[in-house]
Write a protein that holds these residues in place. Structure first.
Motif, mmCIF file in Angstrom:
data_model
loop_
_atom_site.group_PDB
_atom_site.id
_atom_site.type_symbol
_atom_site.label_atom_id
_atom_site.label_comp_id
_atom_site.label_asym_id
_atom_site.label_seq_id
_atom_site.Cartn_x
_atom_site.Cartn_y
_atom_site.Cartn_z
ATOM 1 N N LYS A 203 0.854 -1.187 0.000
ATOM 2 C CA LYS A 203 0.000 0.000 0.000
ATOM 3 C C LYS A 203 0.890 1.237 0.000
ATOM 4 C CE LYS A 203 -3.746 2.329 2.480
ATOM 5 N NZ LYS A 203 -4.658 2.301 3.654
ATOM 6 N N ASP A 204 0.649 2.130 -0.949
ATOM 7 C CA ASP A 204 1.366 3.413 -1.039
ATOM 8 C C ASP A 204 0.337 4.538 -0.960
ATOM 9 O OD1 ASP A 204 3.699 1.998 -1.418
ATOM 10 O OD2 ASP A 204 3.532 2.049 -3.607
ATOM 11 N N SER A 205 0.687 5.585 -0.253
ATOM 12 C CA SER A 205 -0.207 6.743 -0.132
ATOM 13 C C SER A 205 0.618 8.018 -0.096
ATOM 14 C CB SER A 205 -1.070 6.627 1.133
ATOM 15 O OG SER A 205 -0.250 6.564 2.290
ATOM 16 N N ASP A 206 0.121 9.037 -0.770
ATOM 17 C CA ASP A 206 0.744 10.365 -0.805
ATOM 18 C C ASP A 206 -0.360 11.405 -0.649
ATOM 19 O OD1 ASP A 206 3.560 9.660 -1.445
ATOM 20 O OD2 ASP A 206 2.644 8.860 -3.276
ATOM 21 N N ALA A 207 -0.035 12.462 0.023
ATOM 22 C CA ALA A 207 -0.989 13.565 0.205
ATOM 23 C C ALA A 207 -0.217 14.856 0.406
ATOM 24 C CB ALA A 207 -1.908 13.301 1.404
ATOM 25 N N SER B 152 3.974 11.104 2.891
ATOM 26 C CA SER B 152 3.935 9.901 2.048
ATOM 27 C C SER B 152 4.216 8.694 2.928
ATOM 28 C CB SER B 152 4.950 9.998 0.904
ATOM 29 O OG SER B 152 6.269 10.082 1.424
#
Length: 231
Positions: free
Chosen positions: A91-95, A125
């Motif tokens: 799972k990768d997440s960026d904001a 991230s």
């Protein structure tokens, strides 16, 4: 070694001792030979010498069918099982977010540690990965023979058999135990039946002595492969 370490060591040894199966003991009453029930002759008044329960048929095979009769079981057990599993999760997440202007004017916050003003923007991230693989392969084989006794005859004619065999060797004792249900139709003319024809079979092959102890891991190794080891 402080007191806490001693307590943890004692708890670990106590937990491991519960995982160790005790060695088999001989002369188990459950597997003892069952003696036949001798029927009491019925008093007859007709002068005949025939008595029910003592008859012998010369045109049938001598197969076990009564309590106390002996039957030989041919052991021919082979099992093989393999299993593998794998899993992978990622799972990768960026904001990012920021406030560059408010009501047409630039927005900034004074930095008490520097002359450069602070920005109201924020970014982050994150990356998470998990992967696991497992495999198991097991194969067993048991051949030989063991002679047991009929312990009970059920109302439908099924024979409940059980018995054990101990072999004393120079390095210890070898044990074979078996119990189960046998159909009279599966018994061959030489009074034998294969083990794969036994219903609800309970087959035990074990041993005692130096040879059996050498095949078992030590208590420290059992600790590292037990669920108590957290890594």
């Amino acid at each position: 070694m402080n007191r806490l370490m001693k307590m943890l060591l004692l708890l670990g040894i106590a937990a491991l001792s519960g995982c160790i199966s005790p060695p088999p003991k001989s002369n188990d009453p459950y597997y003892a030979p069952v003696m036949p029930r001798t029927p009491l002759p019925v008093e007859l008044n007709n002068g005949s010498i025939y008595q029910a329960g003592f008859e012998t048929n010369f045109f049938t095979d001598r197969k076990a069918y009564r309590v106390g009769d002996i039957i030989t079981i041919s052991l021919n057990e082979r099992t093989q099982a393999s299993k593998s599993a794998g899993s992978q999760i990622g799972k990768d997440s960026d904001a990012s977010m920021g406030l560059t202007s408010l009501l047409g004017s630039a927005v900034s916050v004074a930095n008490p540690f520097s002359k450069t003003p602070l920005s109201l923007g924020a970014e982050y991230s994150a990356t998470r990965n998990a992967q696991g693989d497992s495999a198991a392969d097991q194969s067993n084989s048991l051949t030989g023979s063991i002679t047991v006794t009929v312990a009970e005859v059920l109302p439908n004619g099924i024979l409940a058999v059980r018995g054990e065999k101990w072999i004393t060797l120079n390095t210890g004792n070898e044990l074979v135990r078996i119990a189960g249900l046998v159909r009279a139709d599966d018994i061959s003319t030489d009074n034998t039946v294969p083990s794969n024809r036994i219903a609800d079979a309970r087959i035990t092959y074990s041993g005692t002595g130096a040879f059996a102890d050498a095949s078992q891991p030590g208590w420290l190794n059992r600790f590292f492969i037990s669920p108590l080891w957290p890594f």
